[in-house]
Enzyme design. Structure first.
Site, PDB file in Angstrom:
ATOM      1  N   LYS A 102     -14.418   8.476  -3.568  1.00 34.35           N
ATOM      2  CA  LYS A 102     -15.766   8.906  -2.507  1.00 34.35           C
ATOM      3  C   LYS A 102     -16.456  10.944  -2.886  1.00 34.35           C
ATOM      4  O   LYS A 102     -17.477  10.416  -3.339  1.00 34.35           O
ATOM      5  CB  LYS A 102     -15.706   8.901  -1.046  1.00 34.35           C
ATOM      6  CG  LYS A 102     -15.079   7.427  -0.705  1.00 34.35           C
ATOM      7  CD  LYS A 102     -14.428   6.878   0.734  1.00 34.35           C
ATOM      8  CE  LYS A 102     -13.531   5.958   0.810  1.00 34.35           C
ATOM      9  NZ  LYS A 102     -13.244   5.866   2.132  1.00 34.35           N
ATOM     10  N   THR A 112      -8.505   6.658  -2.047  1.00 28.95           N
ATOM     11  CA  THR A 112     -10.012   6.421  -1.992  1.00 28.95           C
ATOM     12  C   THR A 112     -10.610   7.464  -1.862  1.00 28.95           C
ATOM     13  O   THR A 112     -12.094   7.345  -2.030  1.00 28.95           O
ATOM     14  CB  THR A 112     -10.061   5.150  -1.406  1.00 28.95           C
ATOM     15  OG1 THR A 112      -9.623   5.444   0.981  1.00 28.95           O
ATOM     16  CG2 THR A 112      -9.610   3.919  -1.932  1.00 28.95           C
ATOM     17  N   LYS A 169      -8.702  13.705   5.308  1.00 26.43           N
ATOM     18  CA  LYS A 169      -7.383  12.305   5.765  1.00 26.43           C
ATOM     19  C   LYS A 169      -6.452  12.397   6.626  1.00 26.43           C
ATOM     20  O   LYS A 169      -6.404  13.180   7.761  1.00 26.43           O
ATOM     21  CB  LYS A 169      -6.735  11.930   4.094  1.00 26.43           C
ATOM     22  CG  LYS A 169      -6.072  13.833   3.655  1.00 26.43           C
ATOM     23  CD  LYS A 169      -5.595  13.748   1.968  1.00 26.43           C
ATOM     24  CE  LYS A 169      -6.161  14.000   1.008  1.00 26.43           C
ATOM     25  NZ  LYS A 169      -6.482  12.917   0.124  1.00 26.43           N
ATOM     26  N   ARG A 170      -5.860  11.854   6.865  1.00 27.85           N
ATOM     27  CA  ARG A 170      -4.510  11.633   7.622  1.00 27.85           C
ATOM     28  C   ARG A 170      -3.890  12.401   7.406  1.00 27.85           C
ATOM     29  O   ARG A 170      -4.010  12.920   6.656  1.00 27.85           O
ATOM     30  CB  ARG A 170      -3.790   9.854   8.235  1.00 27.85           C
ATOM     31  CG  ARG A 170      -5.200   9.245   8.560  1.00 27.85           C
ATOM     32  CD  ARG A 170      -5.065   9.729   9.939  1.00 27.85           C
ATOM     33  NE  ARG A 170      -4.242   9.078  10.901  1.00 27.85           N
ATOM     34  CZ  ARG A 170      -3.522   8.604  11.471  1.00 27.85           C
ATOM     35  NH1 ARG A 170      -4.435   7.707  12.082  1.00 27.85           N
ATOM     36  NH2 ARG A 170      -2.703   8.827  12.667  1.00 27.85           N
ATOM     37  N   HIS A 229       0.764  -0.879  -0.145  1.00 28.29           N
ATOM     38  CA  HIS A 229       0.070  -0.100  -0.163  1.00 28.29           C
ATOM     39  C   HIS A 229       0.844   1.059  -0.417  1.00 28.29           C
ATOM     40  O   HIS A 229       0.326   2.286  -0.028  1.00 28.29           O
ATOM     41  CB  HIS A 229      -1.099  -0.189   0.998  1.00 28.29           C
ATOM     42  CG  HIS A 229      -2.016  -0.956   0.950  1.00 28.29           C
ATOM     43  ND1 HIS A 229      -3.351  -0.910   1.018  1.00 28.29           N
ATOM     44  CD2 HIS A 229      -1.897  -2.002   1.701  1.00 28.29           C
ATOM     45  CE1 HIS A 229      -3.928  -1.625   0.814  1.00 28.29           C
ATOM     46  NE2 HIS A 229      -3.487  -2.429   1.709  1.00 28.29           N
ATOM     47  N   LYS A 267       1.362  13.918   2.025  1.00 33.54           N
ATOM     48  CA  LYS A 267      -0.463  14.728   1.866  1.00 33.54           C
ATOM     49  C   LYS A 267      -0.796  15.678   1.488  1.00 33.54           C
ATOM     50  O   LYS A 267      -1.893  16.573   0.780  1.00 33.54           O
ATOM     51  CB  LYS A 267      -1.454  14.204   2.531  1.00 33.54           C
ATOM     52  CG  LYS A 267      -1.370  12.236   2.471  1.00 33.54           C
ATOM     53  CD  LYS A 267      -2.501  12.080   3.414  1.00 33.54           C
ATOM     54  CE  LYS A 267      -2.345  10.522   4.133  1.00 33.54           C
ATOM     55  NZ  LYS A 267      -3.407   9.403   2.550  1.00 33.54           N
TER      56      LYS A 267
END
Ligand code: 73E
Length: 831
Positions: free
Chosen positions: A677, A673, A565-566, A374, A571
């Protein structure tokens, strides 16, 4: 408009689904019965928690029935099954989803209404089952939903954590963690199965026992034993043709162990030992992508793998005695390297306990295990110190050494005399503190290794495991992630779901490609109006939640721009932050600065030990304080950081988003992901060419997204040339002034420098994630967003084009890919 039954009947896929016979009256009766007989209360006295409990138990009457049928069917036919081993299952709430999947949502809504209750409010009573950190755990949850929906025999194995991911609150803008207590008052969805308890040895030493025939075998004398108690959560597939199980192991002290000898200290010490045993499944490690090399974490991993492998073999042995059949009946999917220890555990059982020949046992293992990678982040690749391994799992270390010894012969045969190749590929990393590399053990053993999006799987081949790829050219494959449309559209966005029922037929729920039916109508004014009205309604709902949670008033006419998100530097929440500061500055410099009002919304938990991530949360909260209370911006800019981001909150955010922020440094987000969504729910993406964003652009058309920033190749090139963030700092006055702002006490009155370490990491620190390099392009993309939003017809068209093109990113498609390319599975729905 509610999804009419007649519409559902039109579609052949849904037609095959036998509807469960249940009238509103019967459901009312069942719920009231549970209040009386199950909870000892009545409709007058019951609070909403009791109503929730009673409703869950009423639903369980149907679920358990289907569960038994499925288990009898699978066991009776001795079907091949997949065993999905994951340290994380981020399930969220189950009531609403179970009702949708049983097709009992409407009936239950009516039943509760007749009893004076609102089903949505009742659903909100359910605590989230937060047994995961983020994307990896939520993916496991989507996958088991799809496996059941598609009728595949499958079982999820995980840990029954007493405390899931910590609850987050803010104190003066800083993250505070509190334990999650999802099970404090029991959980109606789980069934304890004491008949399937397992015993797990730990520590101790290994003895070589010489056999009469001149051979020898190994006996592991454990220093401690744990008991694994299974809790089963039924997983209802859509249409309820299959109800699989998620089996979660809870650790207890093992009475079978010789407490008299072990605890000469007596009763009190024995109780202390007992608590120690129970700590193993106490708490989920809160680190996303940064594993902690703690002993308890290794014990957790082994505990759940040992229980699961034994359980798998117990089921196999019910029908089989021939070990060559194991790989016909069983596939074990390792969700990242976290369950890798299942490999030497299966070897140990086959060789030491079943006394199979090593080569035979190894050939079995190589046909049973598959591994999903992942992440490429080097810090996320698990390596355990050999010394720790030797202490906790002495026999497993021996087995790993032997696997490695034999594998090194394979490497020698391929690259004779090349020691650097051996060093690179060895499962054991040499050095002062020798390490066991779990990813290497996985790749050496597994018959398939997959990445989670096309670009990621290519990078797995070219950058992470190039030599393994050369050695095993067919082993590395791609399976692009997906999300379940049941939770992420039907249940969370009932109005948009109803629109799709009308436009393309109700079976989009099991065939998301059907959404393409709206693409030719994207310019249709009536459709656009309905689509945008729904978005507006969802934004109004979210605005209420924002007010409730933060006290901040936001207008549903503003652009809702969301990053959830985390929190992780790769990110790049900090890039979003820099752009917000730039907008704020523009508004202060020019009070008439023309921009469409914008609400920036964040949700993110930081790992408790991740300093920079916590600083970014603090900064965003402080910036929000200032901006939201500054009259000079005239309501054009708002910033909210929602506390305690989790699945149930996400379900309120995706349907209300105009803009989805997917802005990781190219090459670092394996898939993502949340991106899927958002788009399914009609948000437009501002994103880099990273992870699944790339495949989304292929499906949607890049021209209908706001793509910006360096590509994977450009990132590599810039890093190779030698990246210097100061070049960007000195050449972009707006960027410079934004970063310099962080050194003042403007956002943290009386505390100058409180935000300086963010600036430092972006300049002197080298800006590892290239925020400065991508800043100008990001800022430009936001100008395009602003311009496009002014033309609501164009925006609506784009939103429809995004949502309608998302068929591929449905977890049913991911599971079909796994089933055909990796698992070789056959469907066995209840007939
Ligand atoms: O890109 C996401 C991906 O969508 C990736 O970062 C995430 O997995 C998602 C599902 O495939 C992920 N999580 C972890 N590694 N990758 C991880 C690592 C260690 C502990 C917990 C989670």
């Amino acid at each position: 408009k509610a999804p009419a039954k007649s519409t559902a009947k039109k579609s052949s896929a849904v037609n095959k689904v036998p509807e469960i016979e249940c009238t509103s009256k019967q459901m009312q009766q069942a719920i009231v019965d549970r209040l009386h007989k199950g909870l000892g209360t009545d409709a007058e006295k019951a609070n909403n928690k009791a109503w929730w409990n009673a409703t869950c138990h009423a639903v369980n009457e149907v679920v358990f029935d289907k569960l038994t049928q499925t288990q009898q069917n699978h066991s009776g036919q001795d079907t091949r099954s997949v065993n999905y081993l994951s340290l994380e299952f981020l399930m969220g709430r189950l009531l609403s989803n179970n009702l949708h999947n049983l097709q009992l949502f409407k009936v239950t809504e009516e039943a509760l209404k007749a009893l004076g209750k609102d089903l949505y409010e009742i659903c909100d009573e359910e605590p989230d089952m937060a047994l995961g950190n983020g994307g990896l755990g939520r993916l496991a949850a989507c996958f088991i939903d799809s496996l059941a929906t598609l009728g595949y025999p499958a079982i999820g194995y995980g840990i029954h954590y007493e405390h899931g991911l910590f609850a987050q609150s803010f104190q003066d803008g800083r993250q505070i963690e509190r334990p999650d207590t999802w099970r404090e008052y029991g959980n109606p969805w789980e069934i304890c199965r004491p008949e399937s308890i397992q015993h797990v040895p730990l520590y101790g030493y290994v003895e070589t026992v010489f056999d009469e025939d001149g051979g020898s075998h190994k006996v592991w004398h454990a220093g401690q034993k744990l008991k694994g108690v299974p809790w089963d959560v039924p997983i209802v597939g859509y249409g309820a043709k299959t109800v699989n199980i998620l089996r979660l192991w809870e650790s207890r002290a093992d009475e079978a162990f010789d407490w008299d000898v072990f605890n000469a200290g007596g009763y009190v010490d024995a109780q202390a030992e007992k608590s120690k045993a129970e700590t193993v499944s106490k708490v989920l490690y809160p680190n996303d992508e940064t594993p902690e090399g703690k002993e308890l974490r290794l014990v957790q991993q082994y505990f759940f793998c040992a229980c699961s492998v034994k359980d798998i073999l117990r089921r196999f042995k019910r029908h089989n005695t021939d070990w060559t059949k194991l790989s016909d009946k069983v596939a074990i999917q390792l969700n990242d390297t976290h369950p890798t220890i299942a490999i030497p555990e299966l070897m140990r059982i086959l060789v030491d306990e079943e006394r199979l020949d090593w080569d035979f046992a190894w050939s079995i293992c190589q046909k049973v295990f598959a591994y999903t990678n992942h992440t490429l982040l080097p810090e996320a690749l698990e390596k355990w110190s050999v010394a720790l391994f030797e202490k906790v799992l002495p026999r497993h270390l021996e087995i790993i050494y032997e696997i490695n010894r034999q594998f090194m012969e394979v490497v020698e045969a391929k690259w004779p005399g090349d020691d650097s190749k051996k060093a690179k590929l060895s499962i054991i990393e040499e050095g002062d503190d020798r390490k066991v590399c779990m990813a290497n053990l996985c790749v050496v053993t597994a018959y398939k290794v997959n990445g989670v999006a096309a670009v990621h799987s290519e990078l797995v081949k070219t950058d992470l495991f190039p030599e393994y790829h050369e050695l095993f050219p067919t082993k590395l494959v791609n399976v692009t992630n997906g999300v379940t449309p049941r939770r992420w559209l039907k249940a969370c966005n009932p109005k948009l779901a109803a629109l799709y029922d009308d436009e393309v037929g109700a079976d989009w729920v099991v065939n998301l490609d059907k959404l393409r039916g709206v693409l030719p109508k994207a310019k249709d004014v009536a459709l656009q109006k309905r689509f945008m009205d729904i978005k507006k309604d969802n934004k109004i709902e979210l605005a209420k939640i924002i007010k409730d949670l933060t006290g901040v008033e936001v207008s549903a006419d503003a652009i809702f721009d969301i990053q959830i998100k985390r929190l992780h530097e790769y990110k790049r929440q900090q890039l979003n932050m820099m752009h917000i500061l730039a907008l704020y500055k523009r508004l202060l410099d020019n009070p008439d600065y023309d921009m469409v009002p914008r609400v920036f919304i964040f949700g993110a938990k930081a790992a408790p030990g991740y300093h920079m991530a916590k600083q970014i949360i603090y900064a965003l909260n402080k910036i929000a304080d200032k901006v939201n209370n500054d009259e000079r911006v005239k309501g054009k800019l708002k910033v909210v950081f929602l506390p305690n981001y989790r699945v149930s909150l996400a379900e309120k955010l995706f349907p209300a988003a105009d803009i989805s922020e997917q802005i990781s440094t190219a090459g670092l987000e394996a898939s993502g992901t949340g991106n899927m969504k958002f788009a399914i729910n009609g948000a437009l993406t501002v994103g880099t060419m990273d992870g699944a964003n790339i495949e989304m652009a292929e499906e949607i058309g890049a021209e209908h997204m706001f793509i910006f920033g360096l590509s994977v190749a450009e990132v590599k090139e810039l890093k190779q040339q030698g990246y210097n963030p100061f070049d960007y700092y000195y050449n972009n006055p707006e960027l410079k002034s934004v970063l310099d702002w962080l050194d003042t006490d403007y956002f943290t009155p009386g505390h100058p420098g409180a935000l300086s370490d963010i600036k430092r990491s972006l300049l002197e620190g080298g800006d590892e994630y290239l925020c400065l390099a991508d800043y100008a392009s990001y800022s430009e993309a936001h100008l395009k967003i602003d311009a496009m939003y002014r033309d609501q017809a164009v925006w609506a068209e784009k939103a429809i084009l995004n949502s309608g093109a998302m068929g591929k990113f449905n977890s049913d498609r991911s599971i079909e890919d796994y089933a055909s390319t990796i698992w070789n599975l056959t469907k066995h729905p209840i007939s």
